[in-house]
Design an enzyme around this catalytic site. Structure first.
Site, mmCIF file in Angstrom:
data_model
loop_
_atom_site.group_PDB
_atom_site.id
_atom_site.type_symbol
_atom_site.label_atom_id
_atom_site.label_comp_id
_atom_site.label_asym_id
_atom_site.label_seq_id
_atom_site.Cartn_x
_atom_site.Cartn_y
_atom_site.Cartn_z
ATOM 1 N N CYS A 1 0.785 -1.112 0.000
ATOM 2 C CA CYS A 1 0.091 -0.139 -0.003
ATOM 3 C C CYS A 1 1.017 1.425 -0.034
ATOM 4 O O CYS A 1 2.033 1.178 0.139
ATOM 5 C CB CYS A 1 -0.936 -0.025 1.293
ATOM 6 S SG CYS A 1 -0.090 0.089 2.617
ATOM 7 N N GLU B 1 0.719 -0.159 16.194
ATOM 8 C CA GLU B 1 -0.091 0.845 15.772
ATOM 9 C C GLU B 1 -1.140 1.303 16.910
ATOM 10 O O GLU B 1 -1.243 2.787 17.263
ATOM 11 C CB GLU B 1 -0.846 0.623 14.360
ATOM 12 C CG GLU B 1 -1.581 1.731 13.860
ATOM 13 C CD GLU B 1 -2.505 1.545 12.706
ATOM 14 O OE1 GLU B 1 -3.671 2.032 12.575
ATOM 15 O OE2 GLU B 1 -2.105 0.736 11.964
ATOM 16 N N HIS C 1 -0.490 -4.287 19.642
ATOM 17 C CA HIS C 1 -0.076 -3.996 18.259
ATOM 18 C C HIS C 1 0.725 -2.615 18.434
ATOM 19 O O HIS C 1 0.093 -1.554 18.864
ATOM 20 C CB HIS C 1 -1.092 -3.975 17.540
ATOM 21 C CG HIS C 1 -0.871 -3.967 15.938
ATOM 22 N ND1 HIS C 1 -0.392 -2.632 15.283
ATOM 23 C CD2 HIS C 1 -0.752 -4.639 14.801
ATOM 24 C CE1 HIS C 1 -0.039 -2.802 13.897
ATOM 25 N NE2 HIS C 1 -0.246 -4.219 13.786
ATOM 26 N N SER D 1 -1.707 -7.648 11.029
ATOM 27 C CA SER D 1 -2.921 -7.757 11.189
ATOM 28 C C SER D 1 -3.864 -7.595 10.104
ATOM 29 O O SER D 1 -4.877 -8.349 9.935
ATOM 30 C CB SER D 1 -3.341 -6.381 12.230
ATOM 31 O OG SER D 1 -4.677 -6.120 12.381
#
Length: 409
Positions: free
Chosen positions: A53, A178, A176, A315
């Protein structure tokens, strides 16, 4: 959209040809049907969207350019750049040293750093306390920050609703990278709490409705709420944001459930719900949305099995697996090396965090139809390698070069 200089080793002539052709046919991205690669005895259906991405390409570009432009300098990476073992391995081979593992455990003490060192912030971002610590050493945090702009968008959304006195509910995996970073940025502006799934959301709603003793919250949500969080005061006005890689349907369901909870608690209607529930648009990134929608579109195609390629701690990749395994046998692999033979595959069960061996995963019929997709941090070269491995089991197949040439015409 900006283009990035990504090492050619991560590219694939086949996948590049497929993506270019689909983009020319469907510039508005309205067609989410898969791409058929017909090798004869083997039919591969590639998801409409998959692979690197914007945020991942940006991070890889910055990281490798930093190495190239700073020969002789010590270069550190705060933690994994992205959740892909090949990319992280390549960075280590190029001389980059990791300071932490992906759970935030210190591998090298910050005290060993100097102002002359370079520290790359990974695509997931990092906490405000770590940023402050690095600045205190004299390290230029902003110059080598690869935080994904879509992660920063969530931070900005959190700040905006905090200014209107809403508590921030974060849908994400508490451990996680993030989510830890988002939690840090959120708590700087407002009381915050993390919910990892719908079950935790249902329990949170019980505290909002007064159905559970407030004191129990601090044990049940231990490690998931901001310092000084007051259950009776801080759950009066809330807004939902998320870790950008969660399942879109899950985040929407969580937001809807909490919205209905506030309506029930305070006797609201559509005109007054904003008094207690912030109107936050979904904060999933475009790639997560596209990849998940593409898998949904791909699953409309009858097939014998699905293969999902990506890092086992990714994830966004695990959610693609989750969607596929609801419909048909699904194998989550990190590379073509996990396909041991035409009879045997080594694959990952992310529910139990273990690799499993499955025999007779390929049906003994022809043609065999396989759905394939990959996570947002998976190089296209790995997808091609998996396809080549599968094609090698069918001697009468067309070659990858044949298919690439046909697509490119």
């Amino acid at each position: 959209m900006k283009s990035f200089d990504v090492p050619v080793v991560y590219r694939s002539p086949l996948i590049s040809a497929v993506k270019k052709a689909r983009k020319e046919e469907d510039r508005m991205k309205k067609d989410f049907s898969p791409t058929l690669l017909h090798f004869g005895p083997l039919k591969i259906y590639l998801a409409r969207h998959f692979g690197f991405c914007y945020g991942v390409e940006n991070a890889i570009d910055i990281a490798f350019r930093t190495v190239e432009e700073n020969p002789g300098k010590r270069i550190f990476l705060l933690s994994e750049m992205i959740h892909n073992p090949q990319v992280n391995g390549d960075l280590k081979q190029s001389g980059v040293t990791f300071l932490q593992d992906n759970k935030g455990r210190q591998l090298i003490p910050f005290e060993e750093l100097t102002a002359e060192d370079i520290v790359l912030i990974p695509a997931f971002g990092t906490t405000l306390s770590i940023e402050q610590k690095l600045r205190g050493i004299g390290i230029q945090v902003e110059k080598y920050n690869t935080t994904c702009p879509f992660v920063e968008k969530v931070w900005n959304r959190s700040e905006a609703i905090a200014k209107n006195n809403y508590t921030i509910v974060i849908h994400g995996k508490p451990s996680h990278e993030e989510t830890r970073a988002t939690f840090s940025h959120a708590t700087a502006n407002a009381p915050s709490v993390v919910v990892k799934d719908m079950q935790q959301t249902i329990e949170l709603a019980k505290y909002i409705l007064g159905e559970k003793p407030a004191a129990d919250f601090y044990t049940e949500f231990g490690g998931q709420y901001s310092e000084g969080f007051n259950v009776e005061k801080d759950l009066q006005r809330i807004g939902v944001v998320n870790q950008t890689t969660m399942l879109a349907s899950d985040t929407q369901a969580i937001a809807d459930y909490l919205r209905e909870t506030m309506i029930k608690k305070f006797g609201l209607d559509d005109s007054t719900v904003k008094d207690h529930f912030a109107d936050t648009r979904d904060t999933l990134c475009y790639a997560t949305n596209d990849n998940q929608t593409a898998v949904t579109g791909m699953l409309n195609t009858p097939a014998d099995l699905a293969i999902v390629i990506g890092g086992y701690n990714s994830s966004n990749t695990s959610h693609l697996v989750e969607l596929c395994e609801e419909i048909l046998p699904t194998y989550f692999i990190s590379s073509e090396e996990k396909i041991l033979s035409p009879q045997t595959i080594l694959h990952y069960n992310f529910h139990t965090n273990e690799e499993l061996v499955t025999n007779d995963y390929l049906p003994s019929k022809e043609p065999v139809s396989i759905l394939i997709t990959s996570g947002a941090s998976c190089p296209d070269a790995l997808v091609e390698a998996v396809i080549r491995k599968l094609v090698s089991f069918y001697p009468q197949s067309k070659t990858v070069e044949d298919i690439t040439e046909a697509i490119s015409k």
